[in-house]
Write an enzyme that holds these catalytic residues in place. Structure first.
Site, PDB file in Angstrom:
ATOM      1  N   ARG A  14      -0.749  43.709 -37.163  1.00 13.63           N
ATOM      2  CA  ARG A  14      -2.268  43.830 -36.795  1.00 13.63           C
ATOM      3  C   ARG A  14      -2.798  44.045 -35.876  1.00 13.63           C
ATOM      4  NH1 ARG A  14      -1.986  36.946 -37.935  1.00 13.63           N
ATOM      5  NH2 ARG A  14       0.453  37.668 -37.202  1.00 13.63           N
ATOM      6  N   LYS A  21       3.763  44.840 -29.662  1.00 15.05           N
ATOM      7  CA  LYS A  21       2.482  44.173 -29.732  1.00 15.05           C
ATOM      8  C   LYS A  21       2.498  43.502 -28.435  1.00 15.05           C
ATOM      9  CE  LYS A  21       1.953  40.192 -31.582  1.00 15.05           C
ATOM     10  NZ  LYS A  21       1.349  39.282 -32.975  1.00 15.05           N
ATOM     11  N   ASN A 373     -19.187  64.518  12.733  1.00 15.24           N
ATOM     12  CA  ASN A 373     -20.767  64.595  11.980  1.00 15.24           C
ATOM     13  C   ASN A 373     -20.480  66.035  10.604  1.00 15.24           C
ATOM     14  OD1 ASN A 373     -23.048  65.033  10.746  1.00 15.24           O
ATOM     15  ND2 ASN A 373     -24.265  63.052  12.205  1.00 15.24           N
ATOM     16  N   ALA A 376     -24.652  68.542   5.238  1.00  7.98           N
ATOM     17  CA  ALA A 376     -24.360  68.584   4.287  1.00  7.98           C
ATOM     18  C   ALA A 376     -24.197  69.655   3.742  1.00  7.98           C
ATOM     19  CB  ALA A 376     -25.610  68.603   3.863  1.00  7.98           C
ATOM     20  N   ALA A 419     -24.674  76.639  11.000  1.00  9.67           N
ATOM     21  CA  ALA A 419     -24.755  76.057   9.127  1.00  9.67           C
ATOM     22  C   ALA A 419     -24.236  77.449   8.779  1.00  9.67           C
ATOM     23  CB  ALA A 419     -26.753  75.954   8.981  1.00  9.67           C
TER      24      ALA A 419
HETATM   25  C1  UD1 Z   1       3.486  31.920 -35.619  1.00 10.04           C
HETATM   26  C2  UD1 Z   1       4.283  30.288 -35.838  1.00 10.04           C
HETATM   27  C3  UD1 Z   1       2.272  30.095 -35.955  1.00 10.04           C
HETATM   28  C4  UD1 Z   1       2.385  29.394 -34.580  1.00 10.04           C
HETATM   29  C5  UD1 Z   1       1.453  30.566 -34.165  1.00 10.04           C
HETATM   30  C6  UD1 Z   1       1.356  30.892 -32.797  1.00 10.04           C
HETATM   31  C7  UD1 Z   1       6.435  30.938 -36.950  1.00 10.04           C
HETATM   32  C8  UD1 Z   1       7.321  30.721 -38.385  1.00 10.04           C
HETATM   33  N1  UD1 Z   1       4.789  30.902 -36.942  1.00 10.04           N
HETATM   34  O1  UD1 Z   1       2.885  32.354 -36.023  1.00 10.04           O
HETATM   35  O2  UD1 Z   1       3.432  28.217 -36.875  1.00 10.04           O
HETATM   36  O3  UD1 Z   1       0.785  28.771 -35.075  1.00 10.04           O
HETATM   37  O4  UD1 Z   1       2.751  31.404 -33.989  1.00 10.04           O
HETATM   38  O5  UD1 Z   1       0.620  32.066 -31.719  1.00 10.04           O
HETATM   39  O6  UD1 Z   1       7.143  30.437 -36.126  1.00 10.04           O
HETATM   40  N2  UD1 Z   1       8.934  38.092 -33.694  1.00 10.04           N
HETATM   41  C9  UD1 Z   1      10.458  37.945 -33.616  1.00 10.04           C
HETATM   42  N3  UD1 Z   1      10.654  38.697 -34.629  1.00 10.04           N
HETATM   43  C10 UD1 Z   1      10.007  38.684 -36.234  1.00 10.04           C
HETATM   44  C11 UD1 Z   1       8.792  37.553 -36.656  1.00 10.04           C
HETATM   45  C12 UD1 Z   1       7.927  37.644 -35.046  1.00 10.04           C
HETATM   46  O7  UD1 Z   1      10.606  38.342 -32.447  1.00 10.04           O
HETATM   47  O8  UD1 Z   1      11.611  38.478 -37.016  1.00 10.04           O
HETATM   48  C13 UD1 Z   1       8.361  37.340 -32.794  1.00 10.04           C
HETATM   49  C14 UD1 Z   1       6.919  37.977 -32.262  1.00 10.04           C
HETATM   50  O9  UD1 Z   1       7.156  39.601 -32.214  1.00 10.04           O
HETATM   51  C15 UD1 Z   1       5.632  37.186 -31.686  1.00 10.04           C
HETATM   52  C16 UD1 Z   1       6.352  35.893 -32.262  1.00 10.04           C
HETATM   53  O10 UD1 Z   1       7.257  36.006 -32.579  1.00 10.04           O
HETATM   54  O11 UD1 Z   1       5.504  37.776 -30.239  1.00 10.04           O
HETATM   55  C17 UD1 Z   1       5.494  35.384 -33.025  1.00 10.04           C
HETATM   56  O12 UD1 Z   1       5.436  36.191 -34.381  1.00 10.04           O
HETATM   57  P1  UD1 Z   1       4.037  36.049 -35.713  1.00 10.04           P
HETATM   58  O13 UD1 Z   1       4.293  36.985 -36.221  1.00 10.04           O
HETATM   59  O14 UD1 Z   1       2.784  36.710 -34.511  1.00 10.04           O
HETATM   60  O15 UD1 Z   1       3.777  34.709 -35.572  1.00 10.04           O
HETATM   61  P2  UD1 Z   1       2.500  34.307 -36.280  1.00 10.04           P
HETATM   62  O16 UD1 Z   1       2.460  34.708 -38.002  1.00 10.04           O
HETATM   63  O17 UD1 Z   1       1.586  34.210 -35.470  1.00 10.04           O
HETATM   64 CA    CA Z   2       1.117  35.013 -33.542  1.00  8.90          CA
END
Ligand code: UD1
Ligand code: CA
Length: 454
Positions: A14, A21, A373, A376, A419
Site C-alpha cells: 500500500r 516499507k 571586514n 560587498a 575595491a
Molecule cells: C496486522 C495485524 C492486525 C493489526 C495490525 C496492527 C495480523 C494478521 N494482523 O495487520 O491484527 O491490527 O497489524 O498494525 O497480524 N510481515 C512480515 N511477513 C509477512 C507479512 C507481514 O514480516 O509475511 C510484517 C510486515 O512487514 C509488517 C507487519 O508484519 O511490518 C504487519 O504486516 P501488515 O501486512 O502490515 O499487517 P496488517 O494488515 O497491518
Molecule cells: Ca500494518
C-alpha cells in the site's frame, strides 16, 4: 528473560514504493530504527528482525545496530508464517518473546515495559497490546471477556458487520511465552480472506491471553500507506514540540515549525514560524531562529540570530547575526559576534571572532582571522576547474567591494584591498593592495556626434 522479534519482511504494497516499507523515513529515521529505539528500556537478550522483501537493503540500512540478528522469510505468507521462521533460531529457548510489527514506529518505551511487566506478573501465555480507536478501520478487532481475557482476534477484512462495530484493535505488539507459542505456530491455518497465516490466530490456542489497553492510541498507529506516514509525522512533531515548549523554548506558530527528534534546544531560545531544525542540531539559549530558516546538523551558540537562512553541517558561535538570505554549508565555522549578511554564501570556511561579511559575497575554502571586514561583492575564486584552493586572510584586514581573491592566496593582517581588485598574488601584513586598471579622465571630452564644428 526476553527476546525481541520484529516483523519486517513485508513489501508494504500500500506504500506503492520500491523501498521496503520498514525503511521509509519518518522524521529522519526509518520506521524500523524507530521500532528498535522504542526497546531502549527492555534490554532484550536477543533481538531478531524477520526480513524478506528487499532484505539486503534492510540489512545494509541497519549497520548501526550490530546486535540485531536477521532471519529470512523468503516468501511472505503472513505474520504467523513470519514468526514460524523463528523456530530454528529460538530452539530450546524458555523465555518470553516480545513481537512487534516493524511498521508501528511511535510506541513509547514505557508502553512496552508495561506490556512486559503485565505479562510476567500475571503469568500469561500471551499478552497483547490493544487500543480503543475512534476509527478502527483496517485493524484487527480484539474480542475480550469482562476481565480483558482475549477470546478472538478478527482481521478487519474478515469481520462481519457486527464485529466491525468493535473499536478495540490489535496494535501488532505482543508478548508470548515462547515454549507455548512455538507449539502452536506449526498448527496455524490460512483459511481467511487473504489466504495468509495469521499470528493473531495463535491466541485461539493459548491460555490465558490478556489484552492491555494503551492510554494514548496514537502510539500504536501502524503505517500502511503514505497518508498514515504523514499522520505519524504529525504525531511525532507534536510530541517533540510539546517537549521543547515544556522545557522553556518559545515556538511561534508551532504548526509551521518542524523539529527532528535528535535536535536539542536550550531554554529561552525563540523559534519563529516556518523554521525547520534537522538532524543533530543544537540551538543555544537566547537564540532567535527564523522566520523562514532551515538548520541541519549544526551547532548554534547562545544569543545568535538567524533570519531567512539555510545552515548545514556548520558551527556558529555566540552573539553572531546571520541573514537575511545567507547560506552556510559544508563545514563552516563562524566565531563570536560575527555578522553574516544578505546574499552571502559560505562553504568550508572559518571566520574568527567579530568578522563581518555583510553583503553579496562567496567565501569557499577560506580561513579568515578576527575582525576582518569583507566588502560587498567579495569573491574567493577557489576553483580552477580541477581543484579547490584555499584563501587565507589575516586579522583586521579589509577587502574592498568587488574584490576577487584568486586562490591559493594568503593575505596578511591589517591589509586593505582596494575595491575592484583581482588579486592573484600573496599580500604581506600592513599593506595596501590595488590590482585594477588605473582610472584615466580626459577633461572636456564628448562623443563625436556631439562635438561642435566650431
Ligand atoms: C496486522 C495485524 C492486525 C493489526 C495490525 C496492527 C495480523 C494478521 N494482523 O495487520 O491484527 O491490527 O497489524 O498494525 O497480524 N510481515 C512480515 N511477513 C509477512 C507479512 C507481514 O514480516 O509475511 C510484517 C510486515 O512487514 C509488517 C507487519 O508484519 O511490518 C504487519 O504486516 P501488515 O501486512 O502490515 O499487517 P496488517 O494488515 O497491518
Ligand atoms: Ca500494518
Amino acid at each position: 528473560m526476553v527476546a525481541v522479534a520484529i516483523l519486517a519482511a513485508g513489501k508494504g504494497t500500500r506504500m506503492k514504493s520500491n523501498l521496503p516499507k520498514v525503511l521509509h523515513p519518518l522524521g529522519g529515521r526509518s520506521l524500523l530504527a524507530r521500532v528498535l529505539e522504542s526497546l531502549t528500556s527492555i534490554q532484550p537478550e536477543r533481538c531478531l528482525a524477520i526480513v524478506g522483501y528487499g532484505a539486503e537493503y534492510v540489512r545494509a540500512a541497519m549497520t548501526d545496530y550490530p546486535n540485531l540478528e536477521f532471519v529470512e522469510q523468503i516468501q511472505q505468507l503472513g505474520t504467523g508464517h513470519a514468526v514460524q521462521q523463528l523456530l530454528p533460531y529460538l530452539q530450546g529457548y524458555e523465555g518470553d518473546v516480545l513481537i512487534l510489527n516493524g511498521d508501528v514506529p511511535l510506541l513509547r518505551p514505557e508502553t512496552l515495559q508495561l506490556l512486559l511487566d503485565t505479562h510476567q506478573k500475571q503469568g500469561n501465555a500471551a499478552t497483547i497490546l490493544t487500543a480503543q480507536l475512534p476509527n478502527p478501520k483496517g485493524y484487527g478487532r480484539v474480542f475480550c471477556d469482562g476481565n480483558n481475557i482475549v477470546t478472538q482476534i478478527v482481521e478487519d477484512r474478515d469481520c462481519n458487520t457486527a464485529q466491525k462495530q468493535n473499536r478495540r484493535i490489535n496494535a501488532g505488539v505482543y508478548c508470548f511465552r515462547w515454549p507455548d507459542l512455538s507449539k502452536v505456530l506449526p498448527t496455524l491455518q490460512s483459511n481467511n480472506d487473504q489466504q495468509e497465516y495469521y499470528l493473531t490466530d495463535a491466541v485461539n490456542f493459548l491460555q490465558p491471553v490478556m489484552a492491555v489497553d494503551v492510554e494514548d492510541y496514537q502510539e500504536i498507529s501502524g503505517i500502511n500507506d503514505r497518508l498514515q506516514l504523514a499522520d505519524a509525522y504529525g504525531v511525532l512533531q507534536q510530541r517533540i514540540k510539546e517537549r521543547w515548549m515544556r522545557a522553556g523554548v518559545t515556538l511561534i506558530d508551532p504548526d509551521t515549525i518542524t523539529v527532528d527528534d535528535q535536535v536539542v534546544i536550550e531554554p529561552d531560545a525563540i523559534i519563529e514560524p516556518q523554521t525547520h531544525l534537522r538532524g543533530a542540531t543544537r540551538i543555544g539559549t537566547g537564540c532567535r531562529i527564523g522566520p523562514g530558516t532551515m538548520i541541519e546538523n549544526s551547532v548554534i551558540g547562545p544569543n545568535v540570530t538567524v533570519l531567512y537562512s539555510v545552515i548545514s553541517d556548520s558551527v556558529v558561535q555566540a552573539e553572531t547575526r546571520v541573514g537575511p538570505y545567507a547560506h552556510l554549508r559544508g563545514h563552516v565555522e563562524v566565531g563570536e559576534r560575527c555578522r553574516i549578511g544578505n546574499f552571502v554564501e559560505l562553504k568550508n570556511t572559518t571566520l574568527g571572532d567579530r568578522t563581518k561579511v555583510a553583503h553579496l559575497t562567496y567565501l569557499g575554502d577560506a580561513t579568515l582571522g578576527t575582525q576582518v571586514n569583507v566588502g560587498a561583492g567579495t569573491i574567493t575564486a577557489n576553483y580552477d576547474g580541477y581543484q579547490k584552493h584555499r584563501t587565507v586572510i589575516g586579522d583586521r584586514t579589509k577587502t574592498g567591494s568587488n574584490s576577487v581573491l584568486v586562490a591559493p592566496i594568503t593575505i596578511g593582517a591589517n591589509v586593505t584591498i582596494a575595491a575592484g581588485s583581482v588579486l592573484t598574488q600573496d599580500v604581506g601584513d600592513d599593506s595596501l593592495a590595488i590590482a585594477r586598471a588605473p582610472q584615466s579622465v580626459k577633461p572636456g571630452w564628448r562623443p563625436k556626434h556631439l562635438r561642435e564644428t566650431t
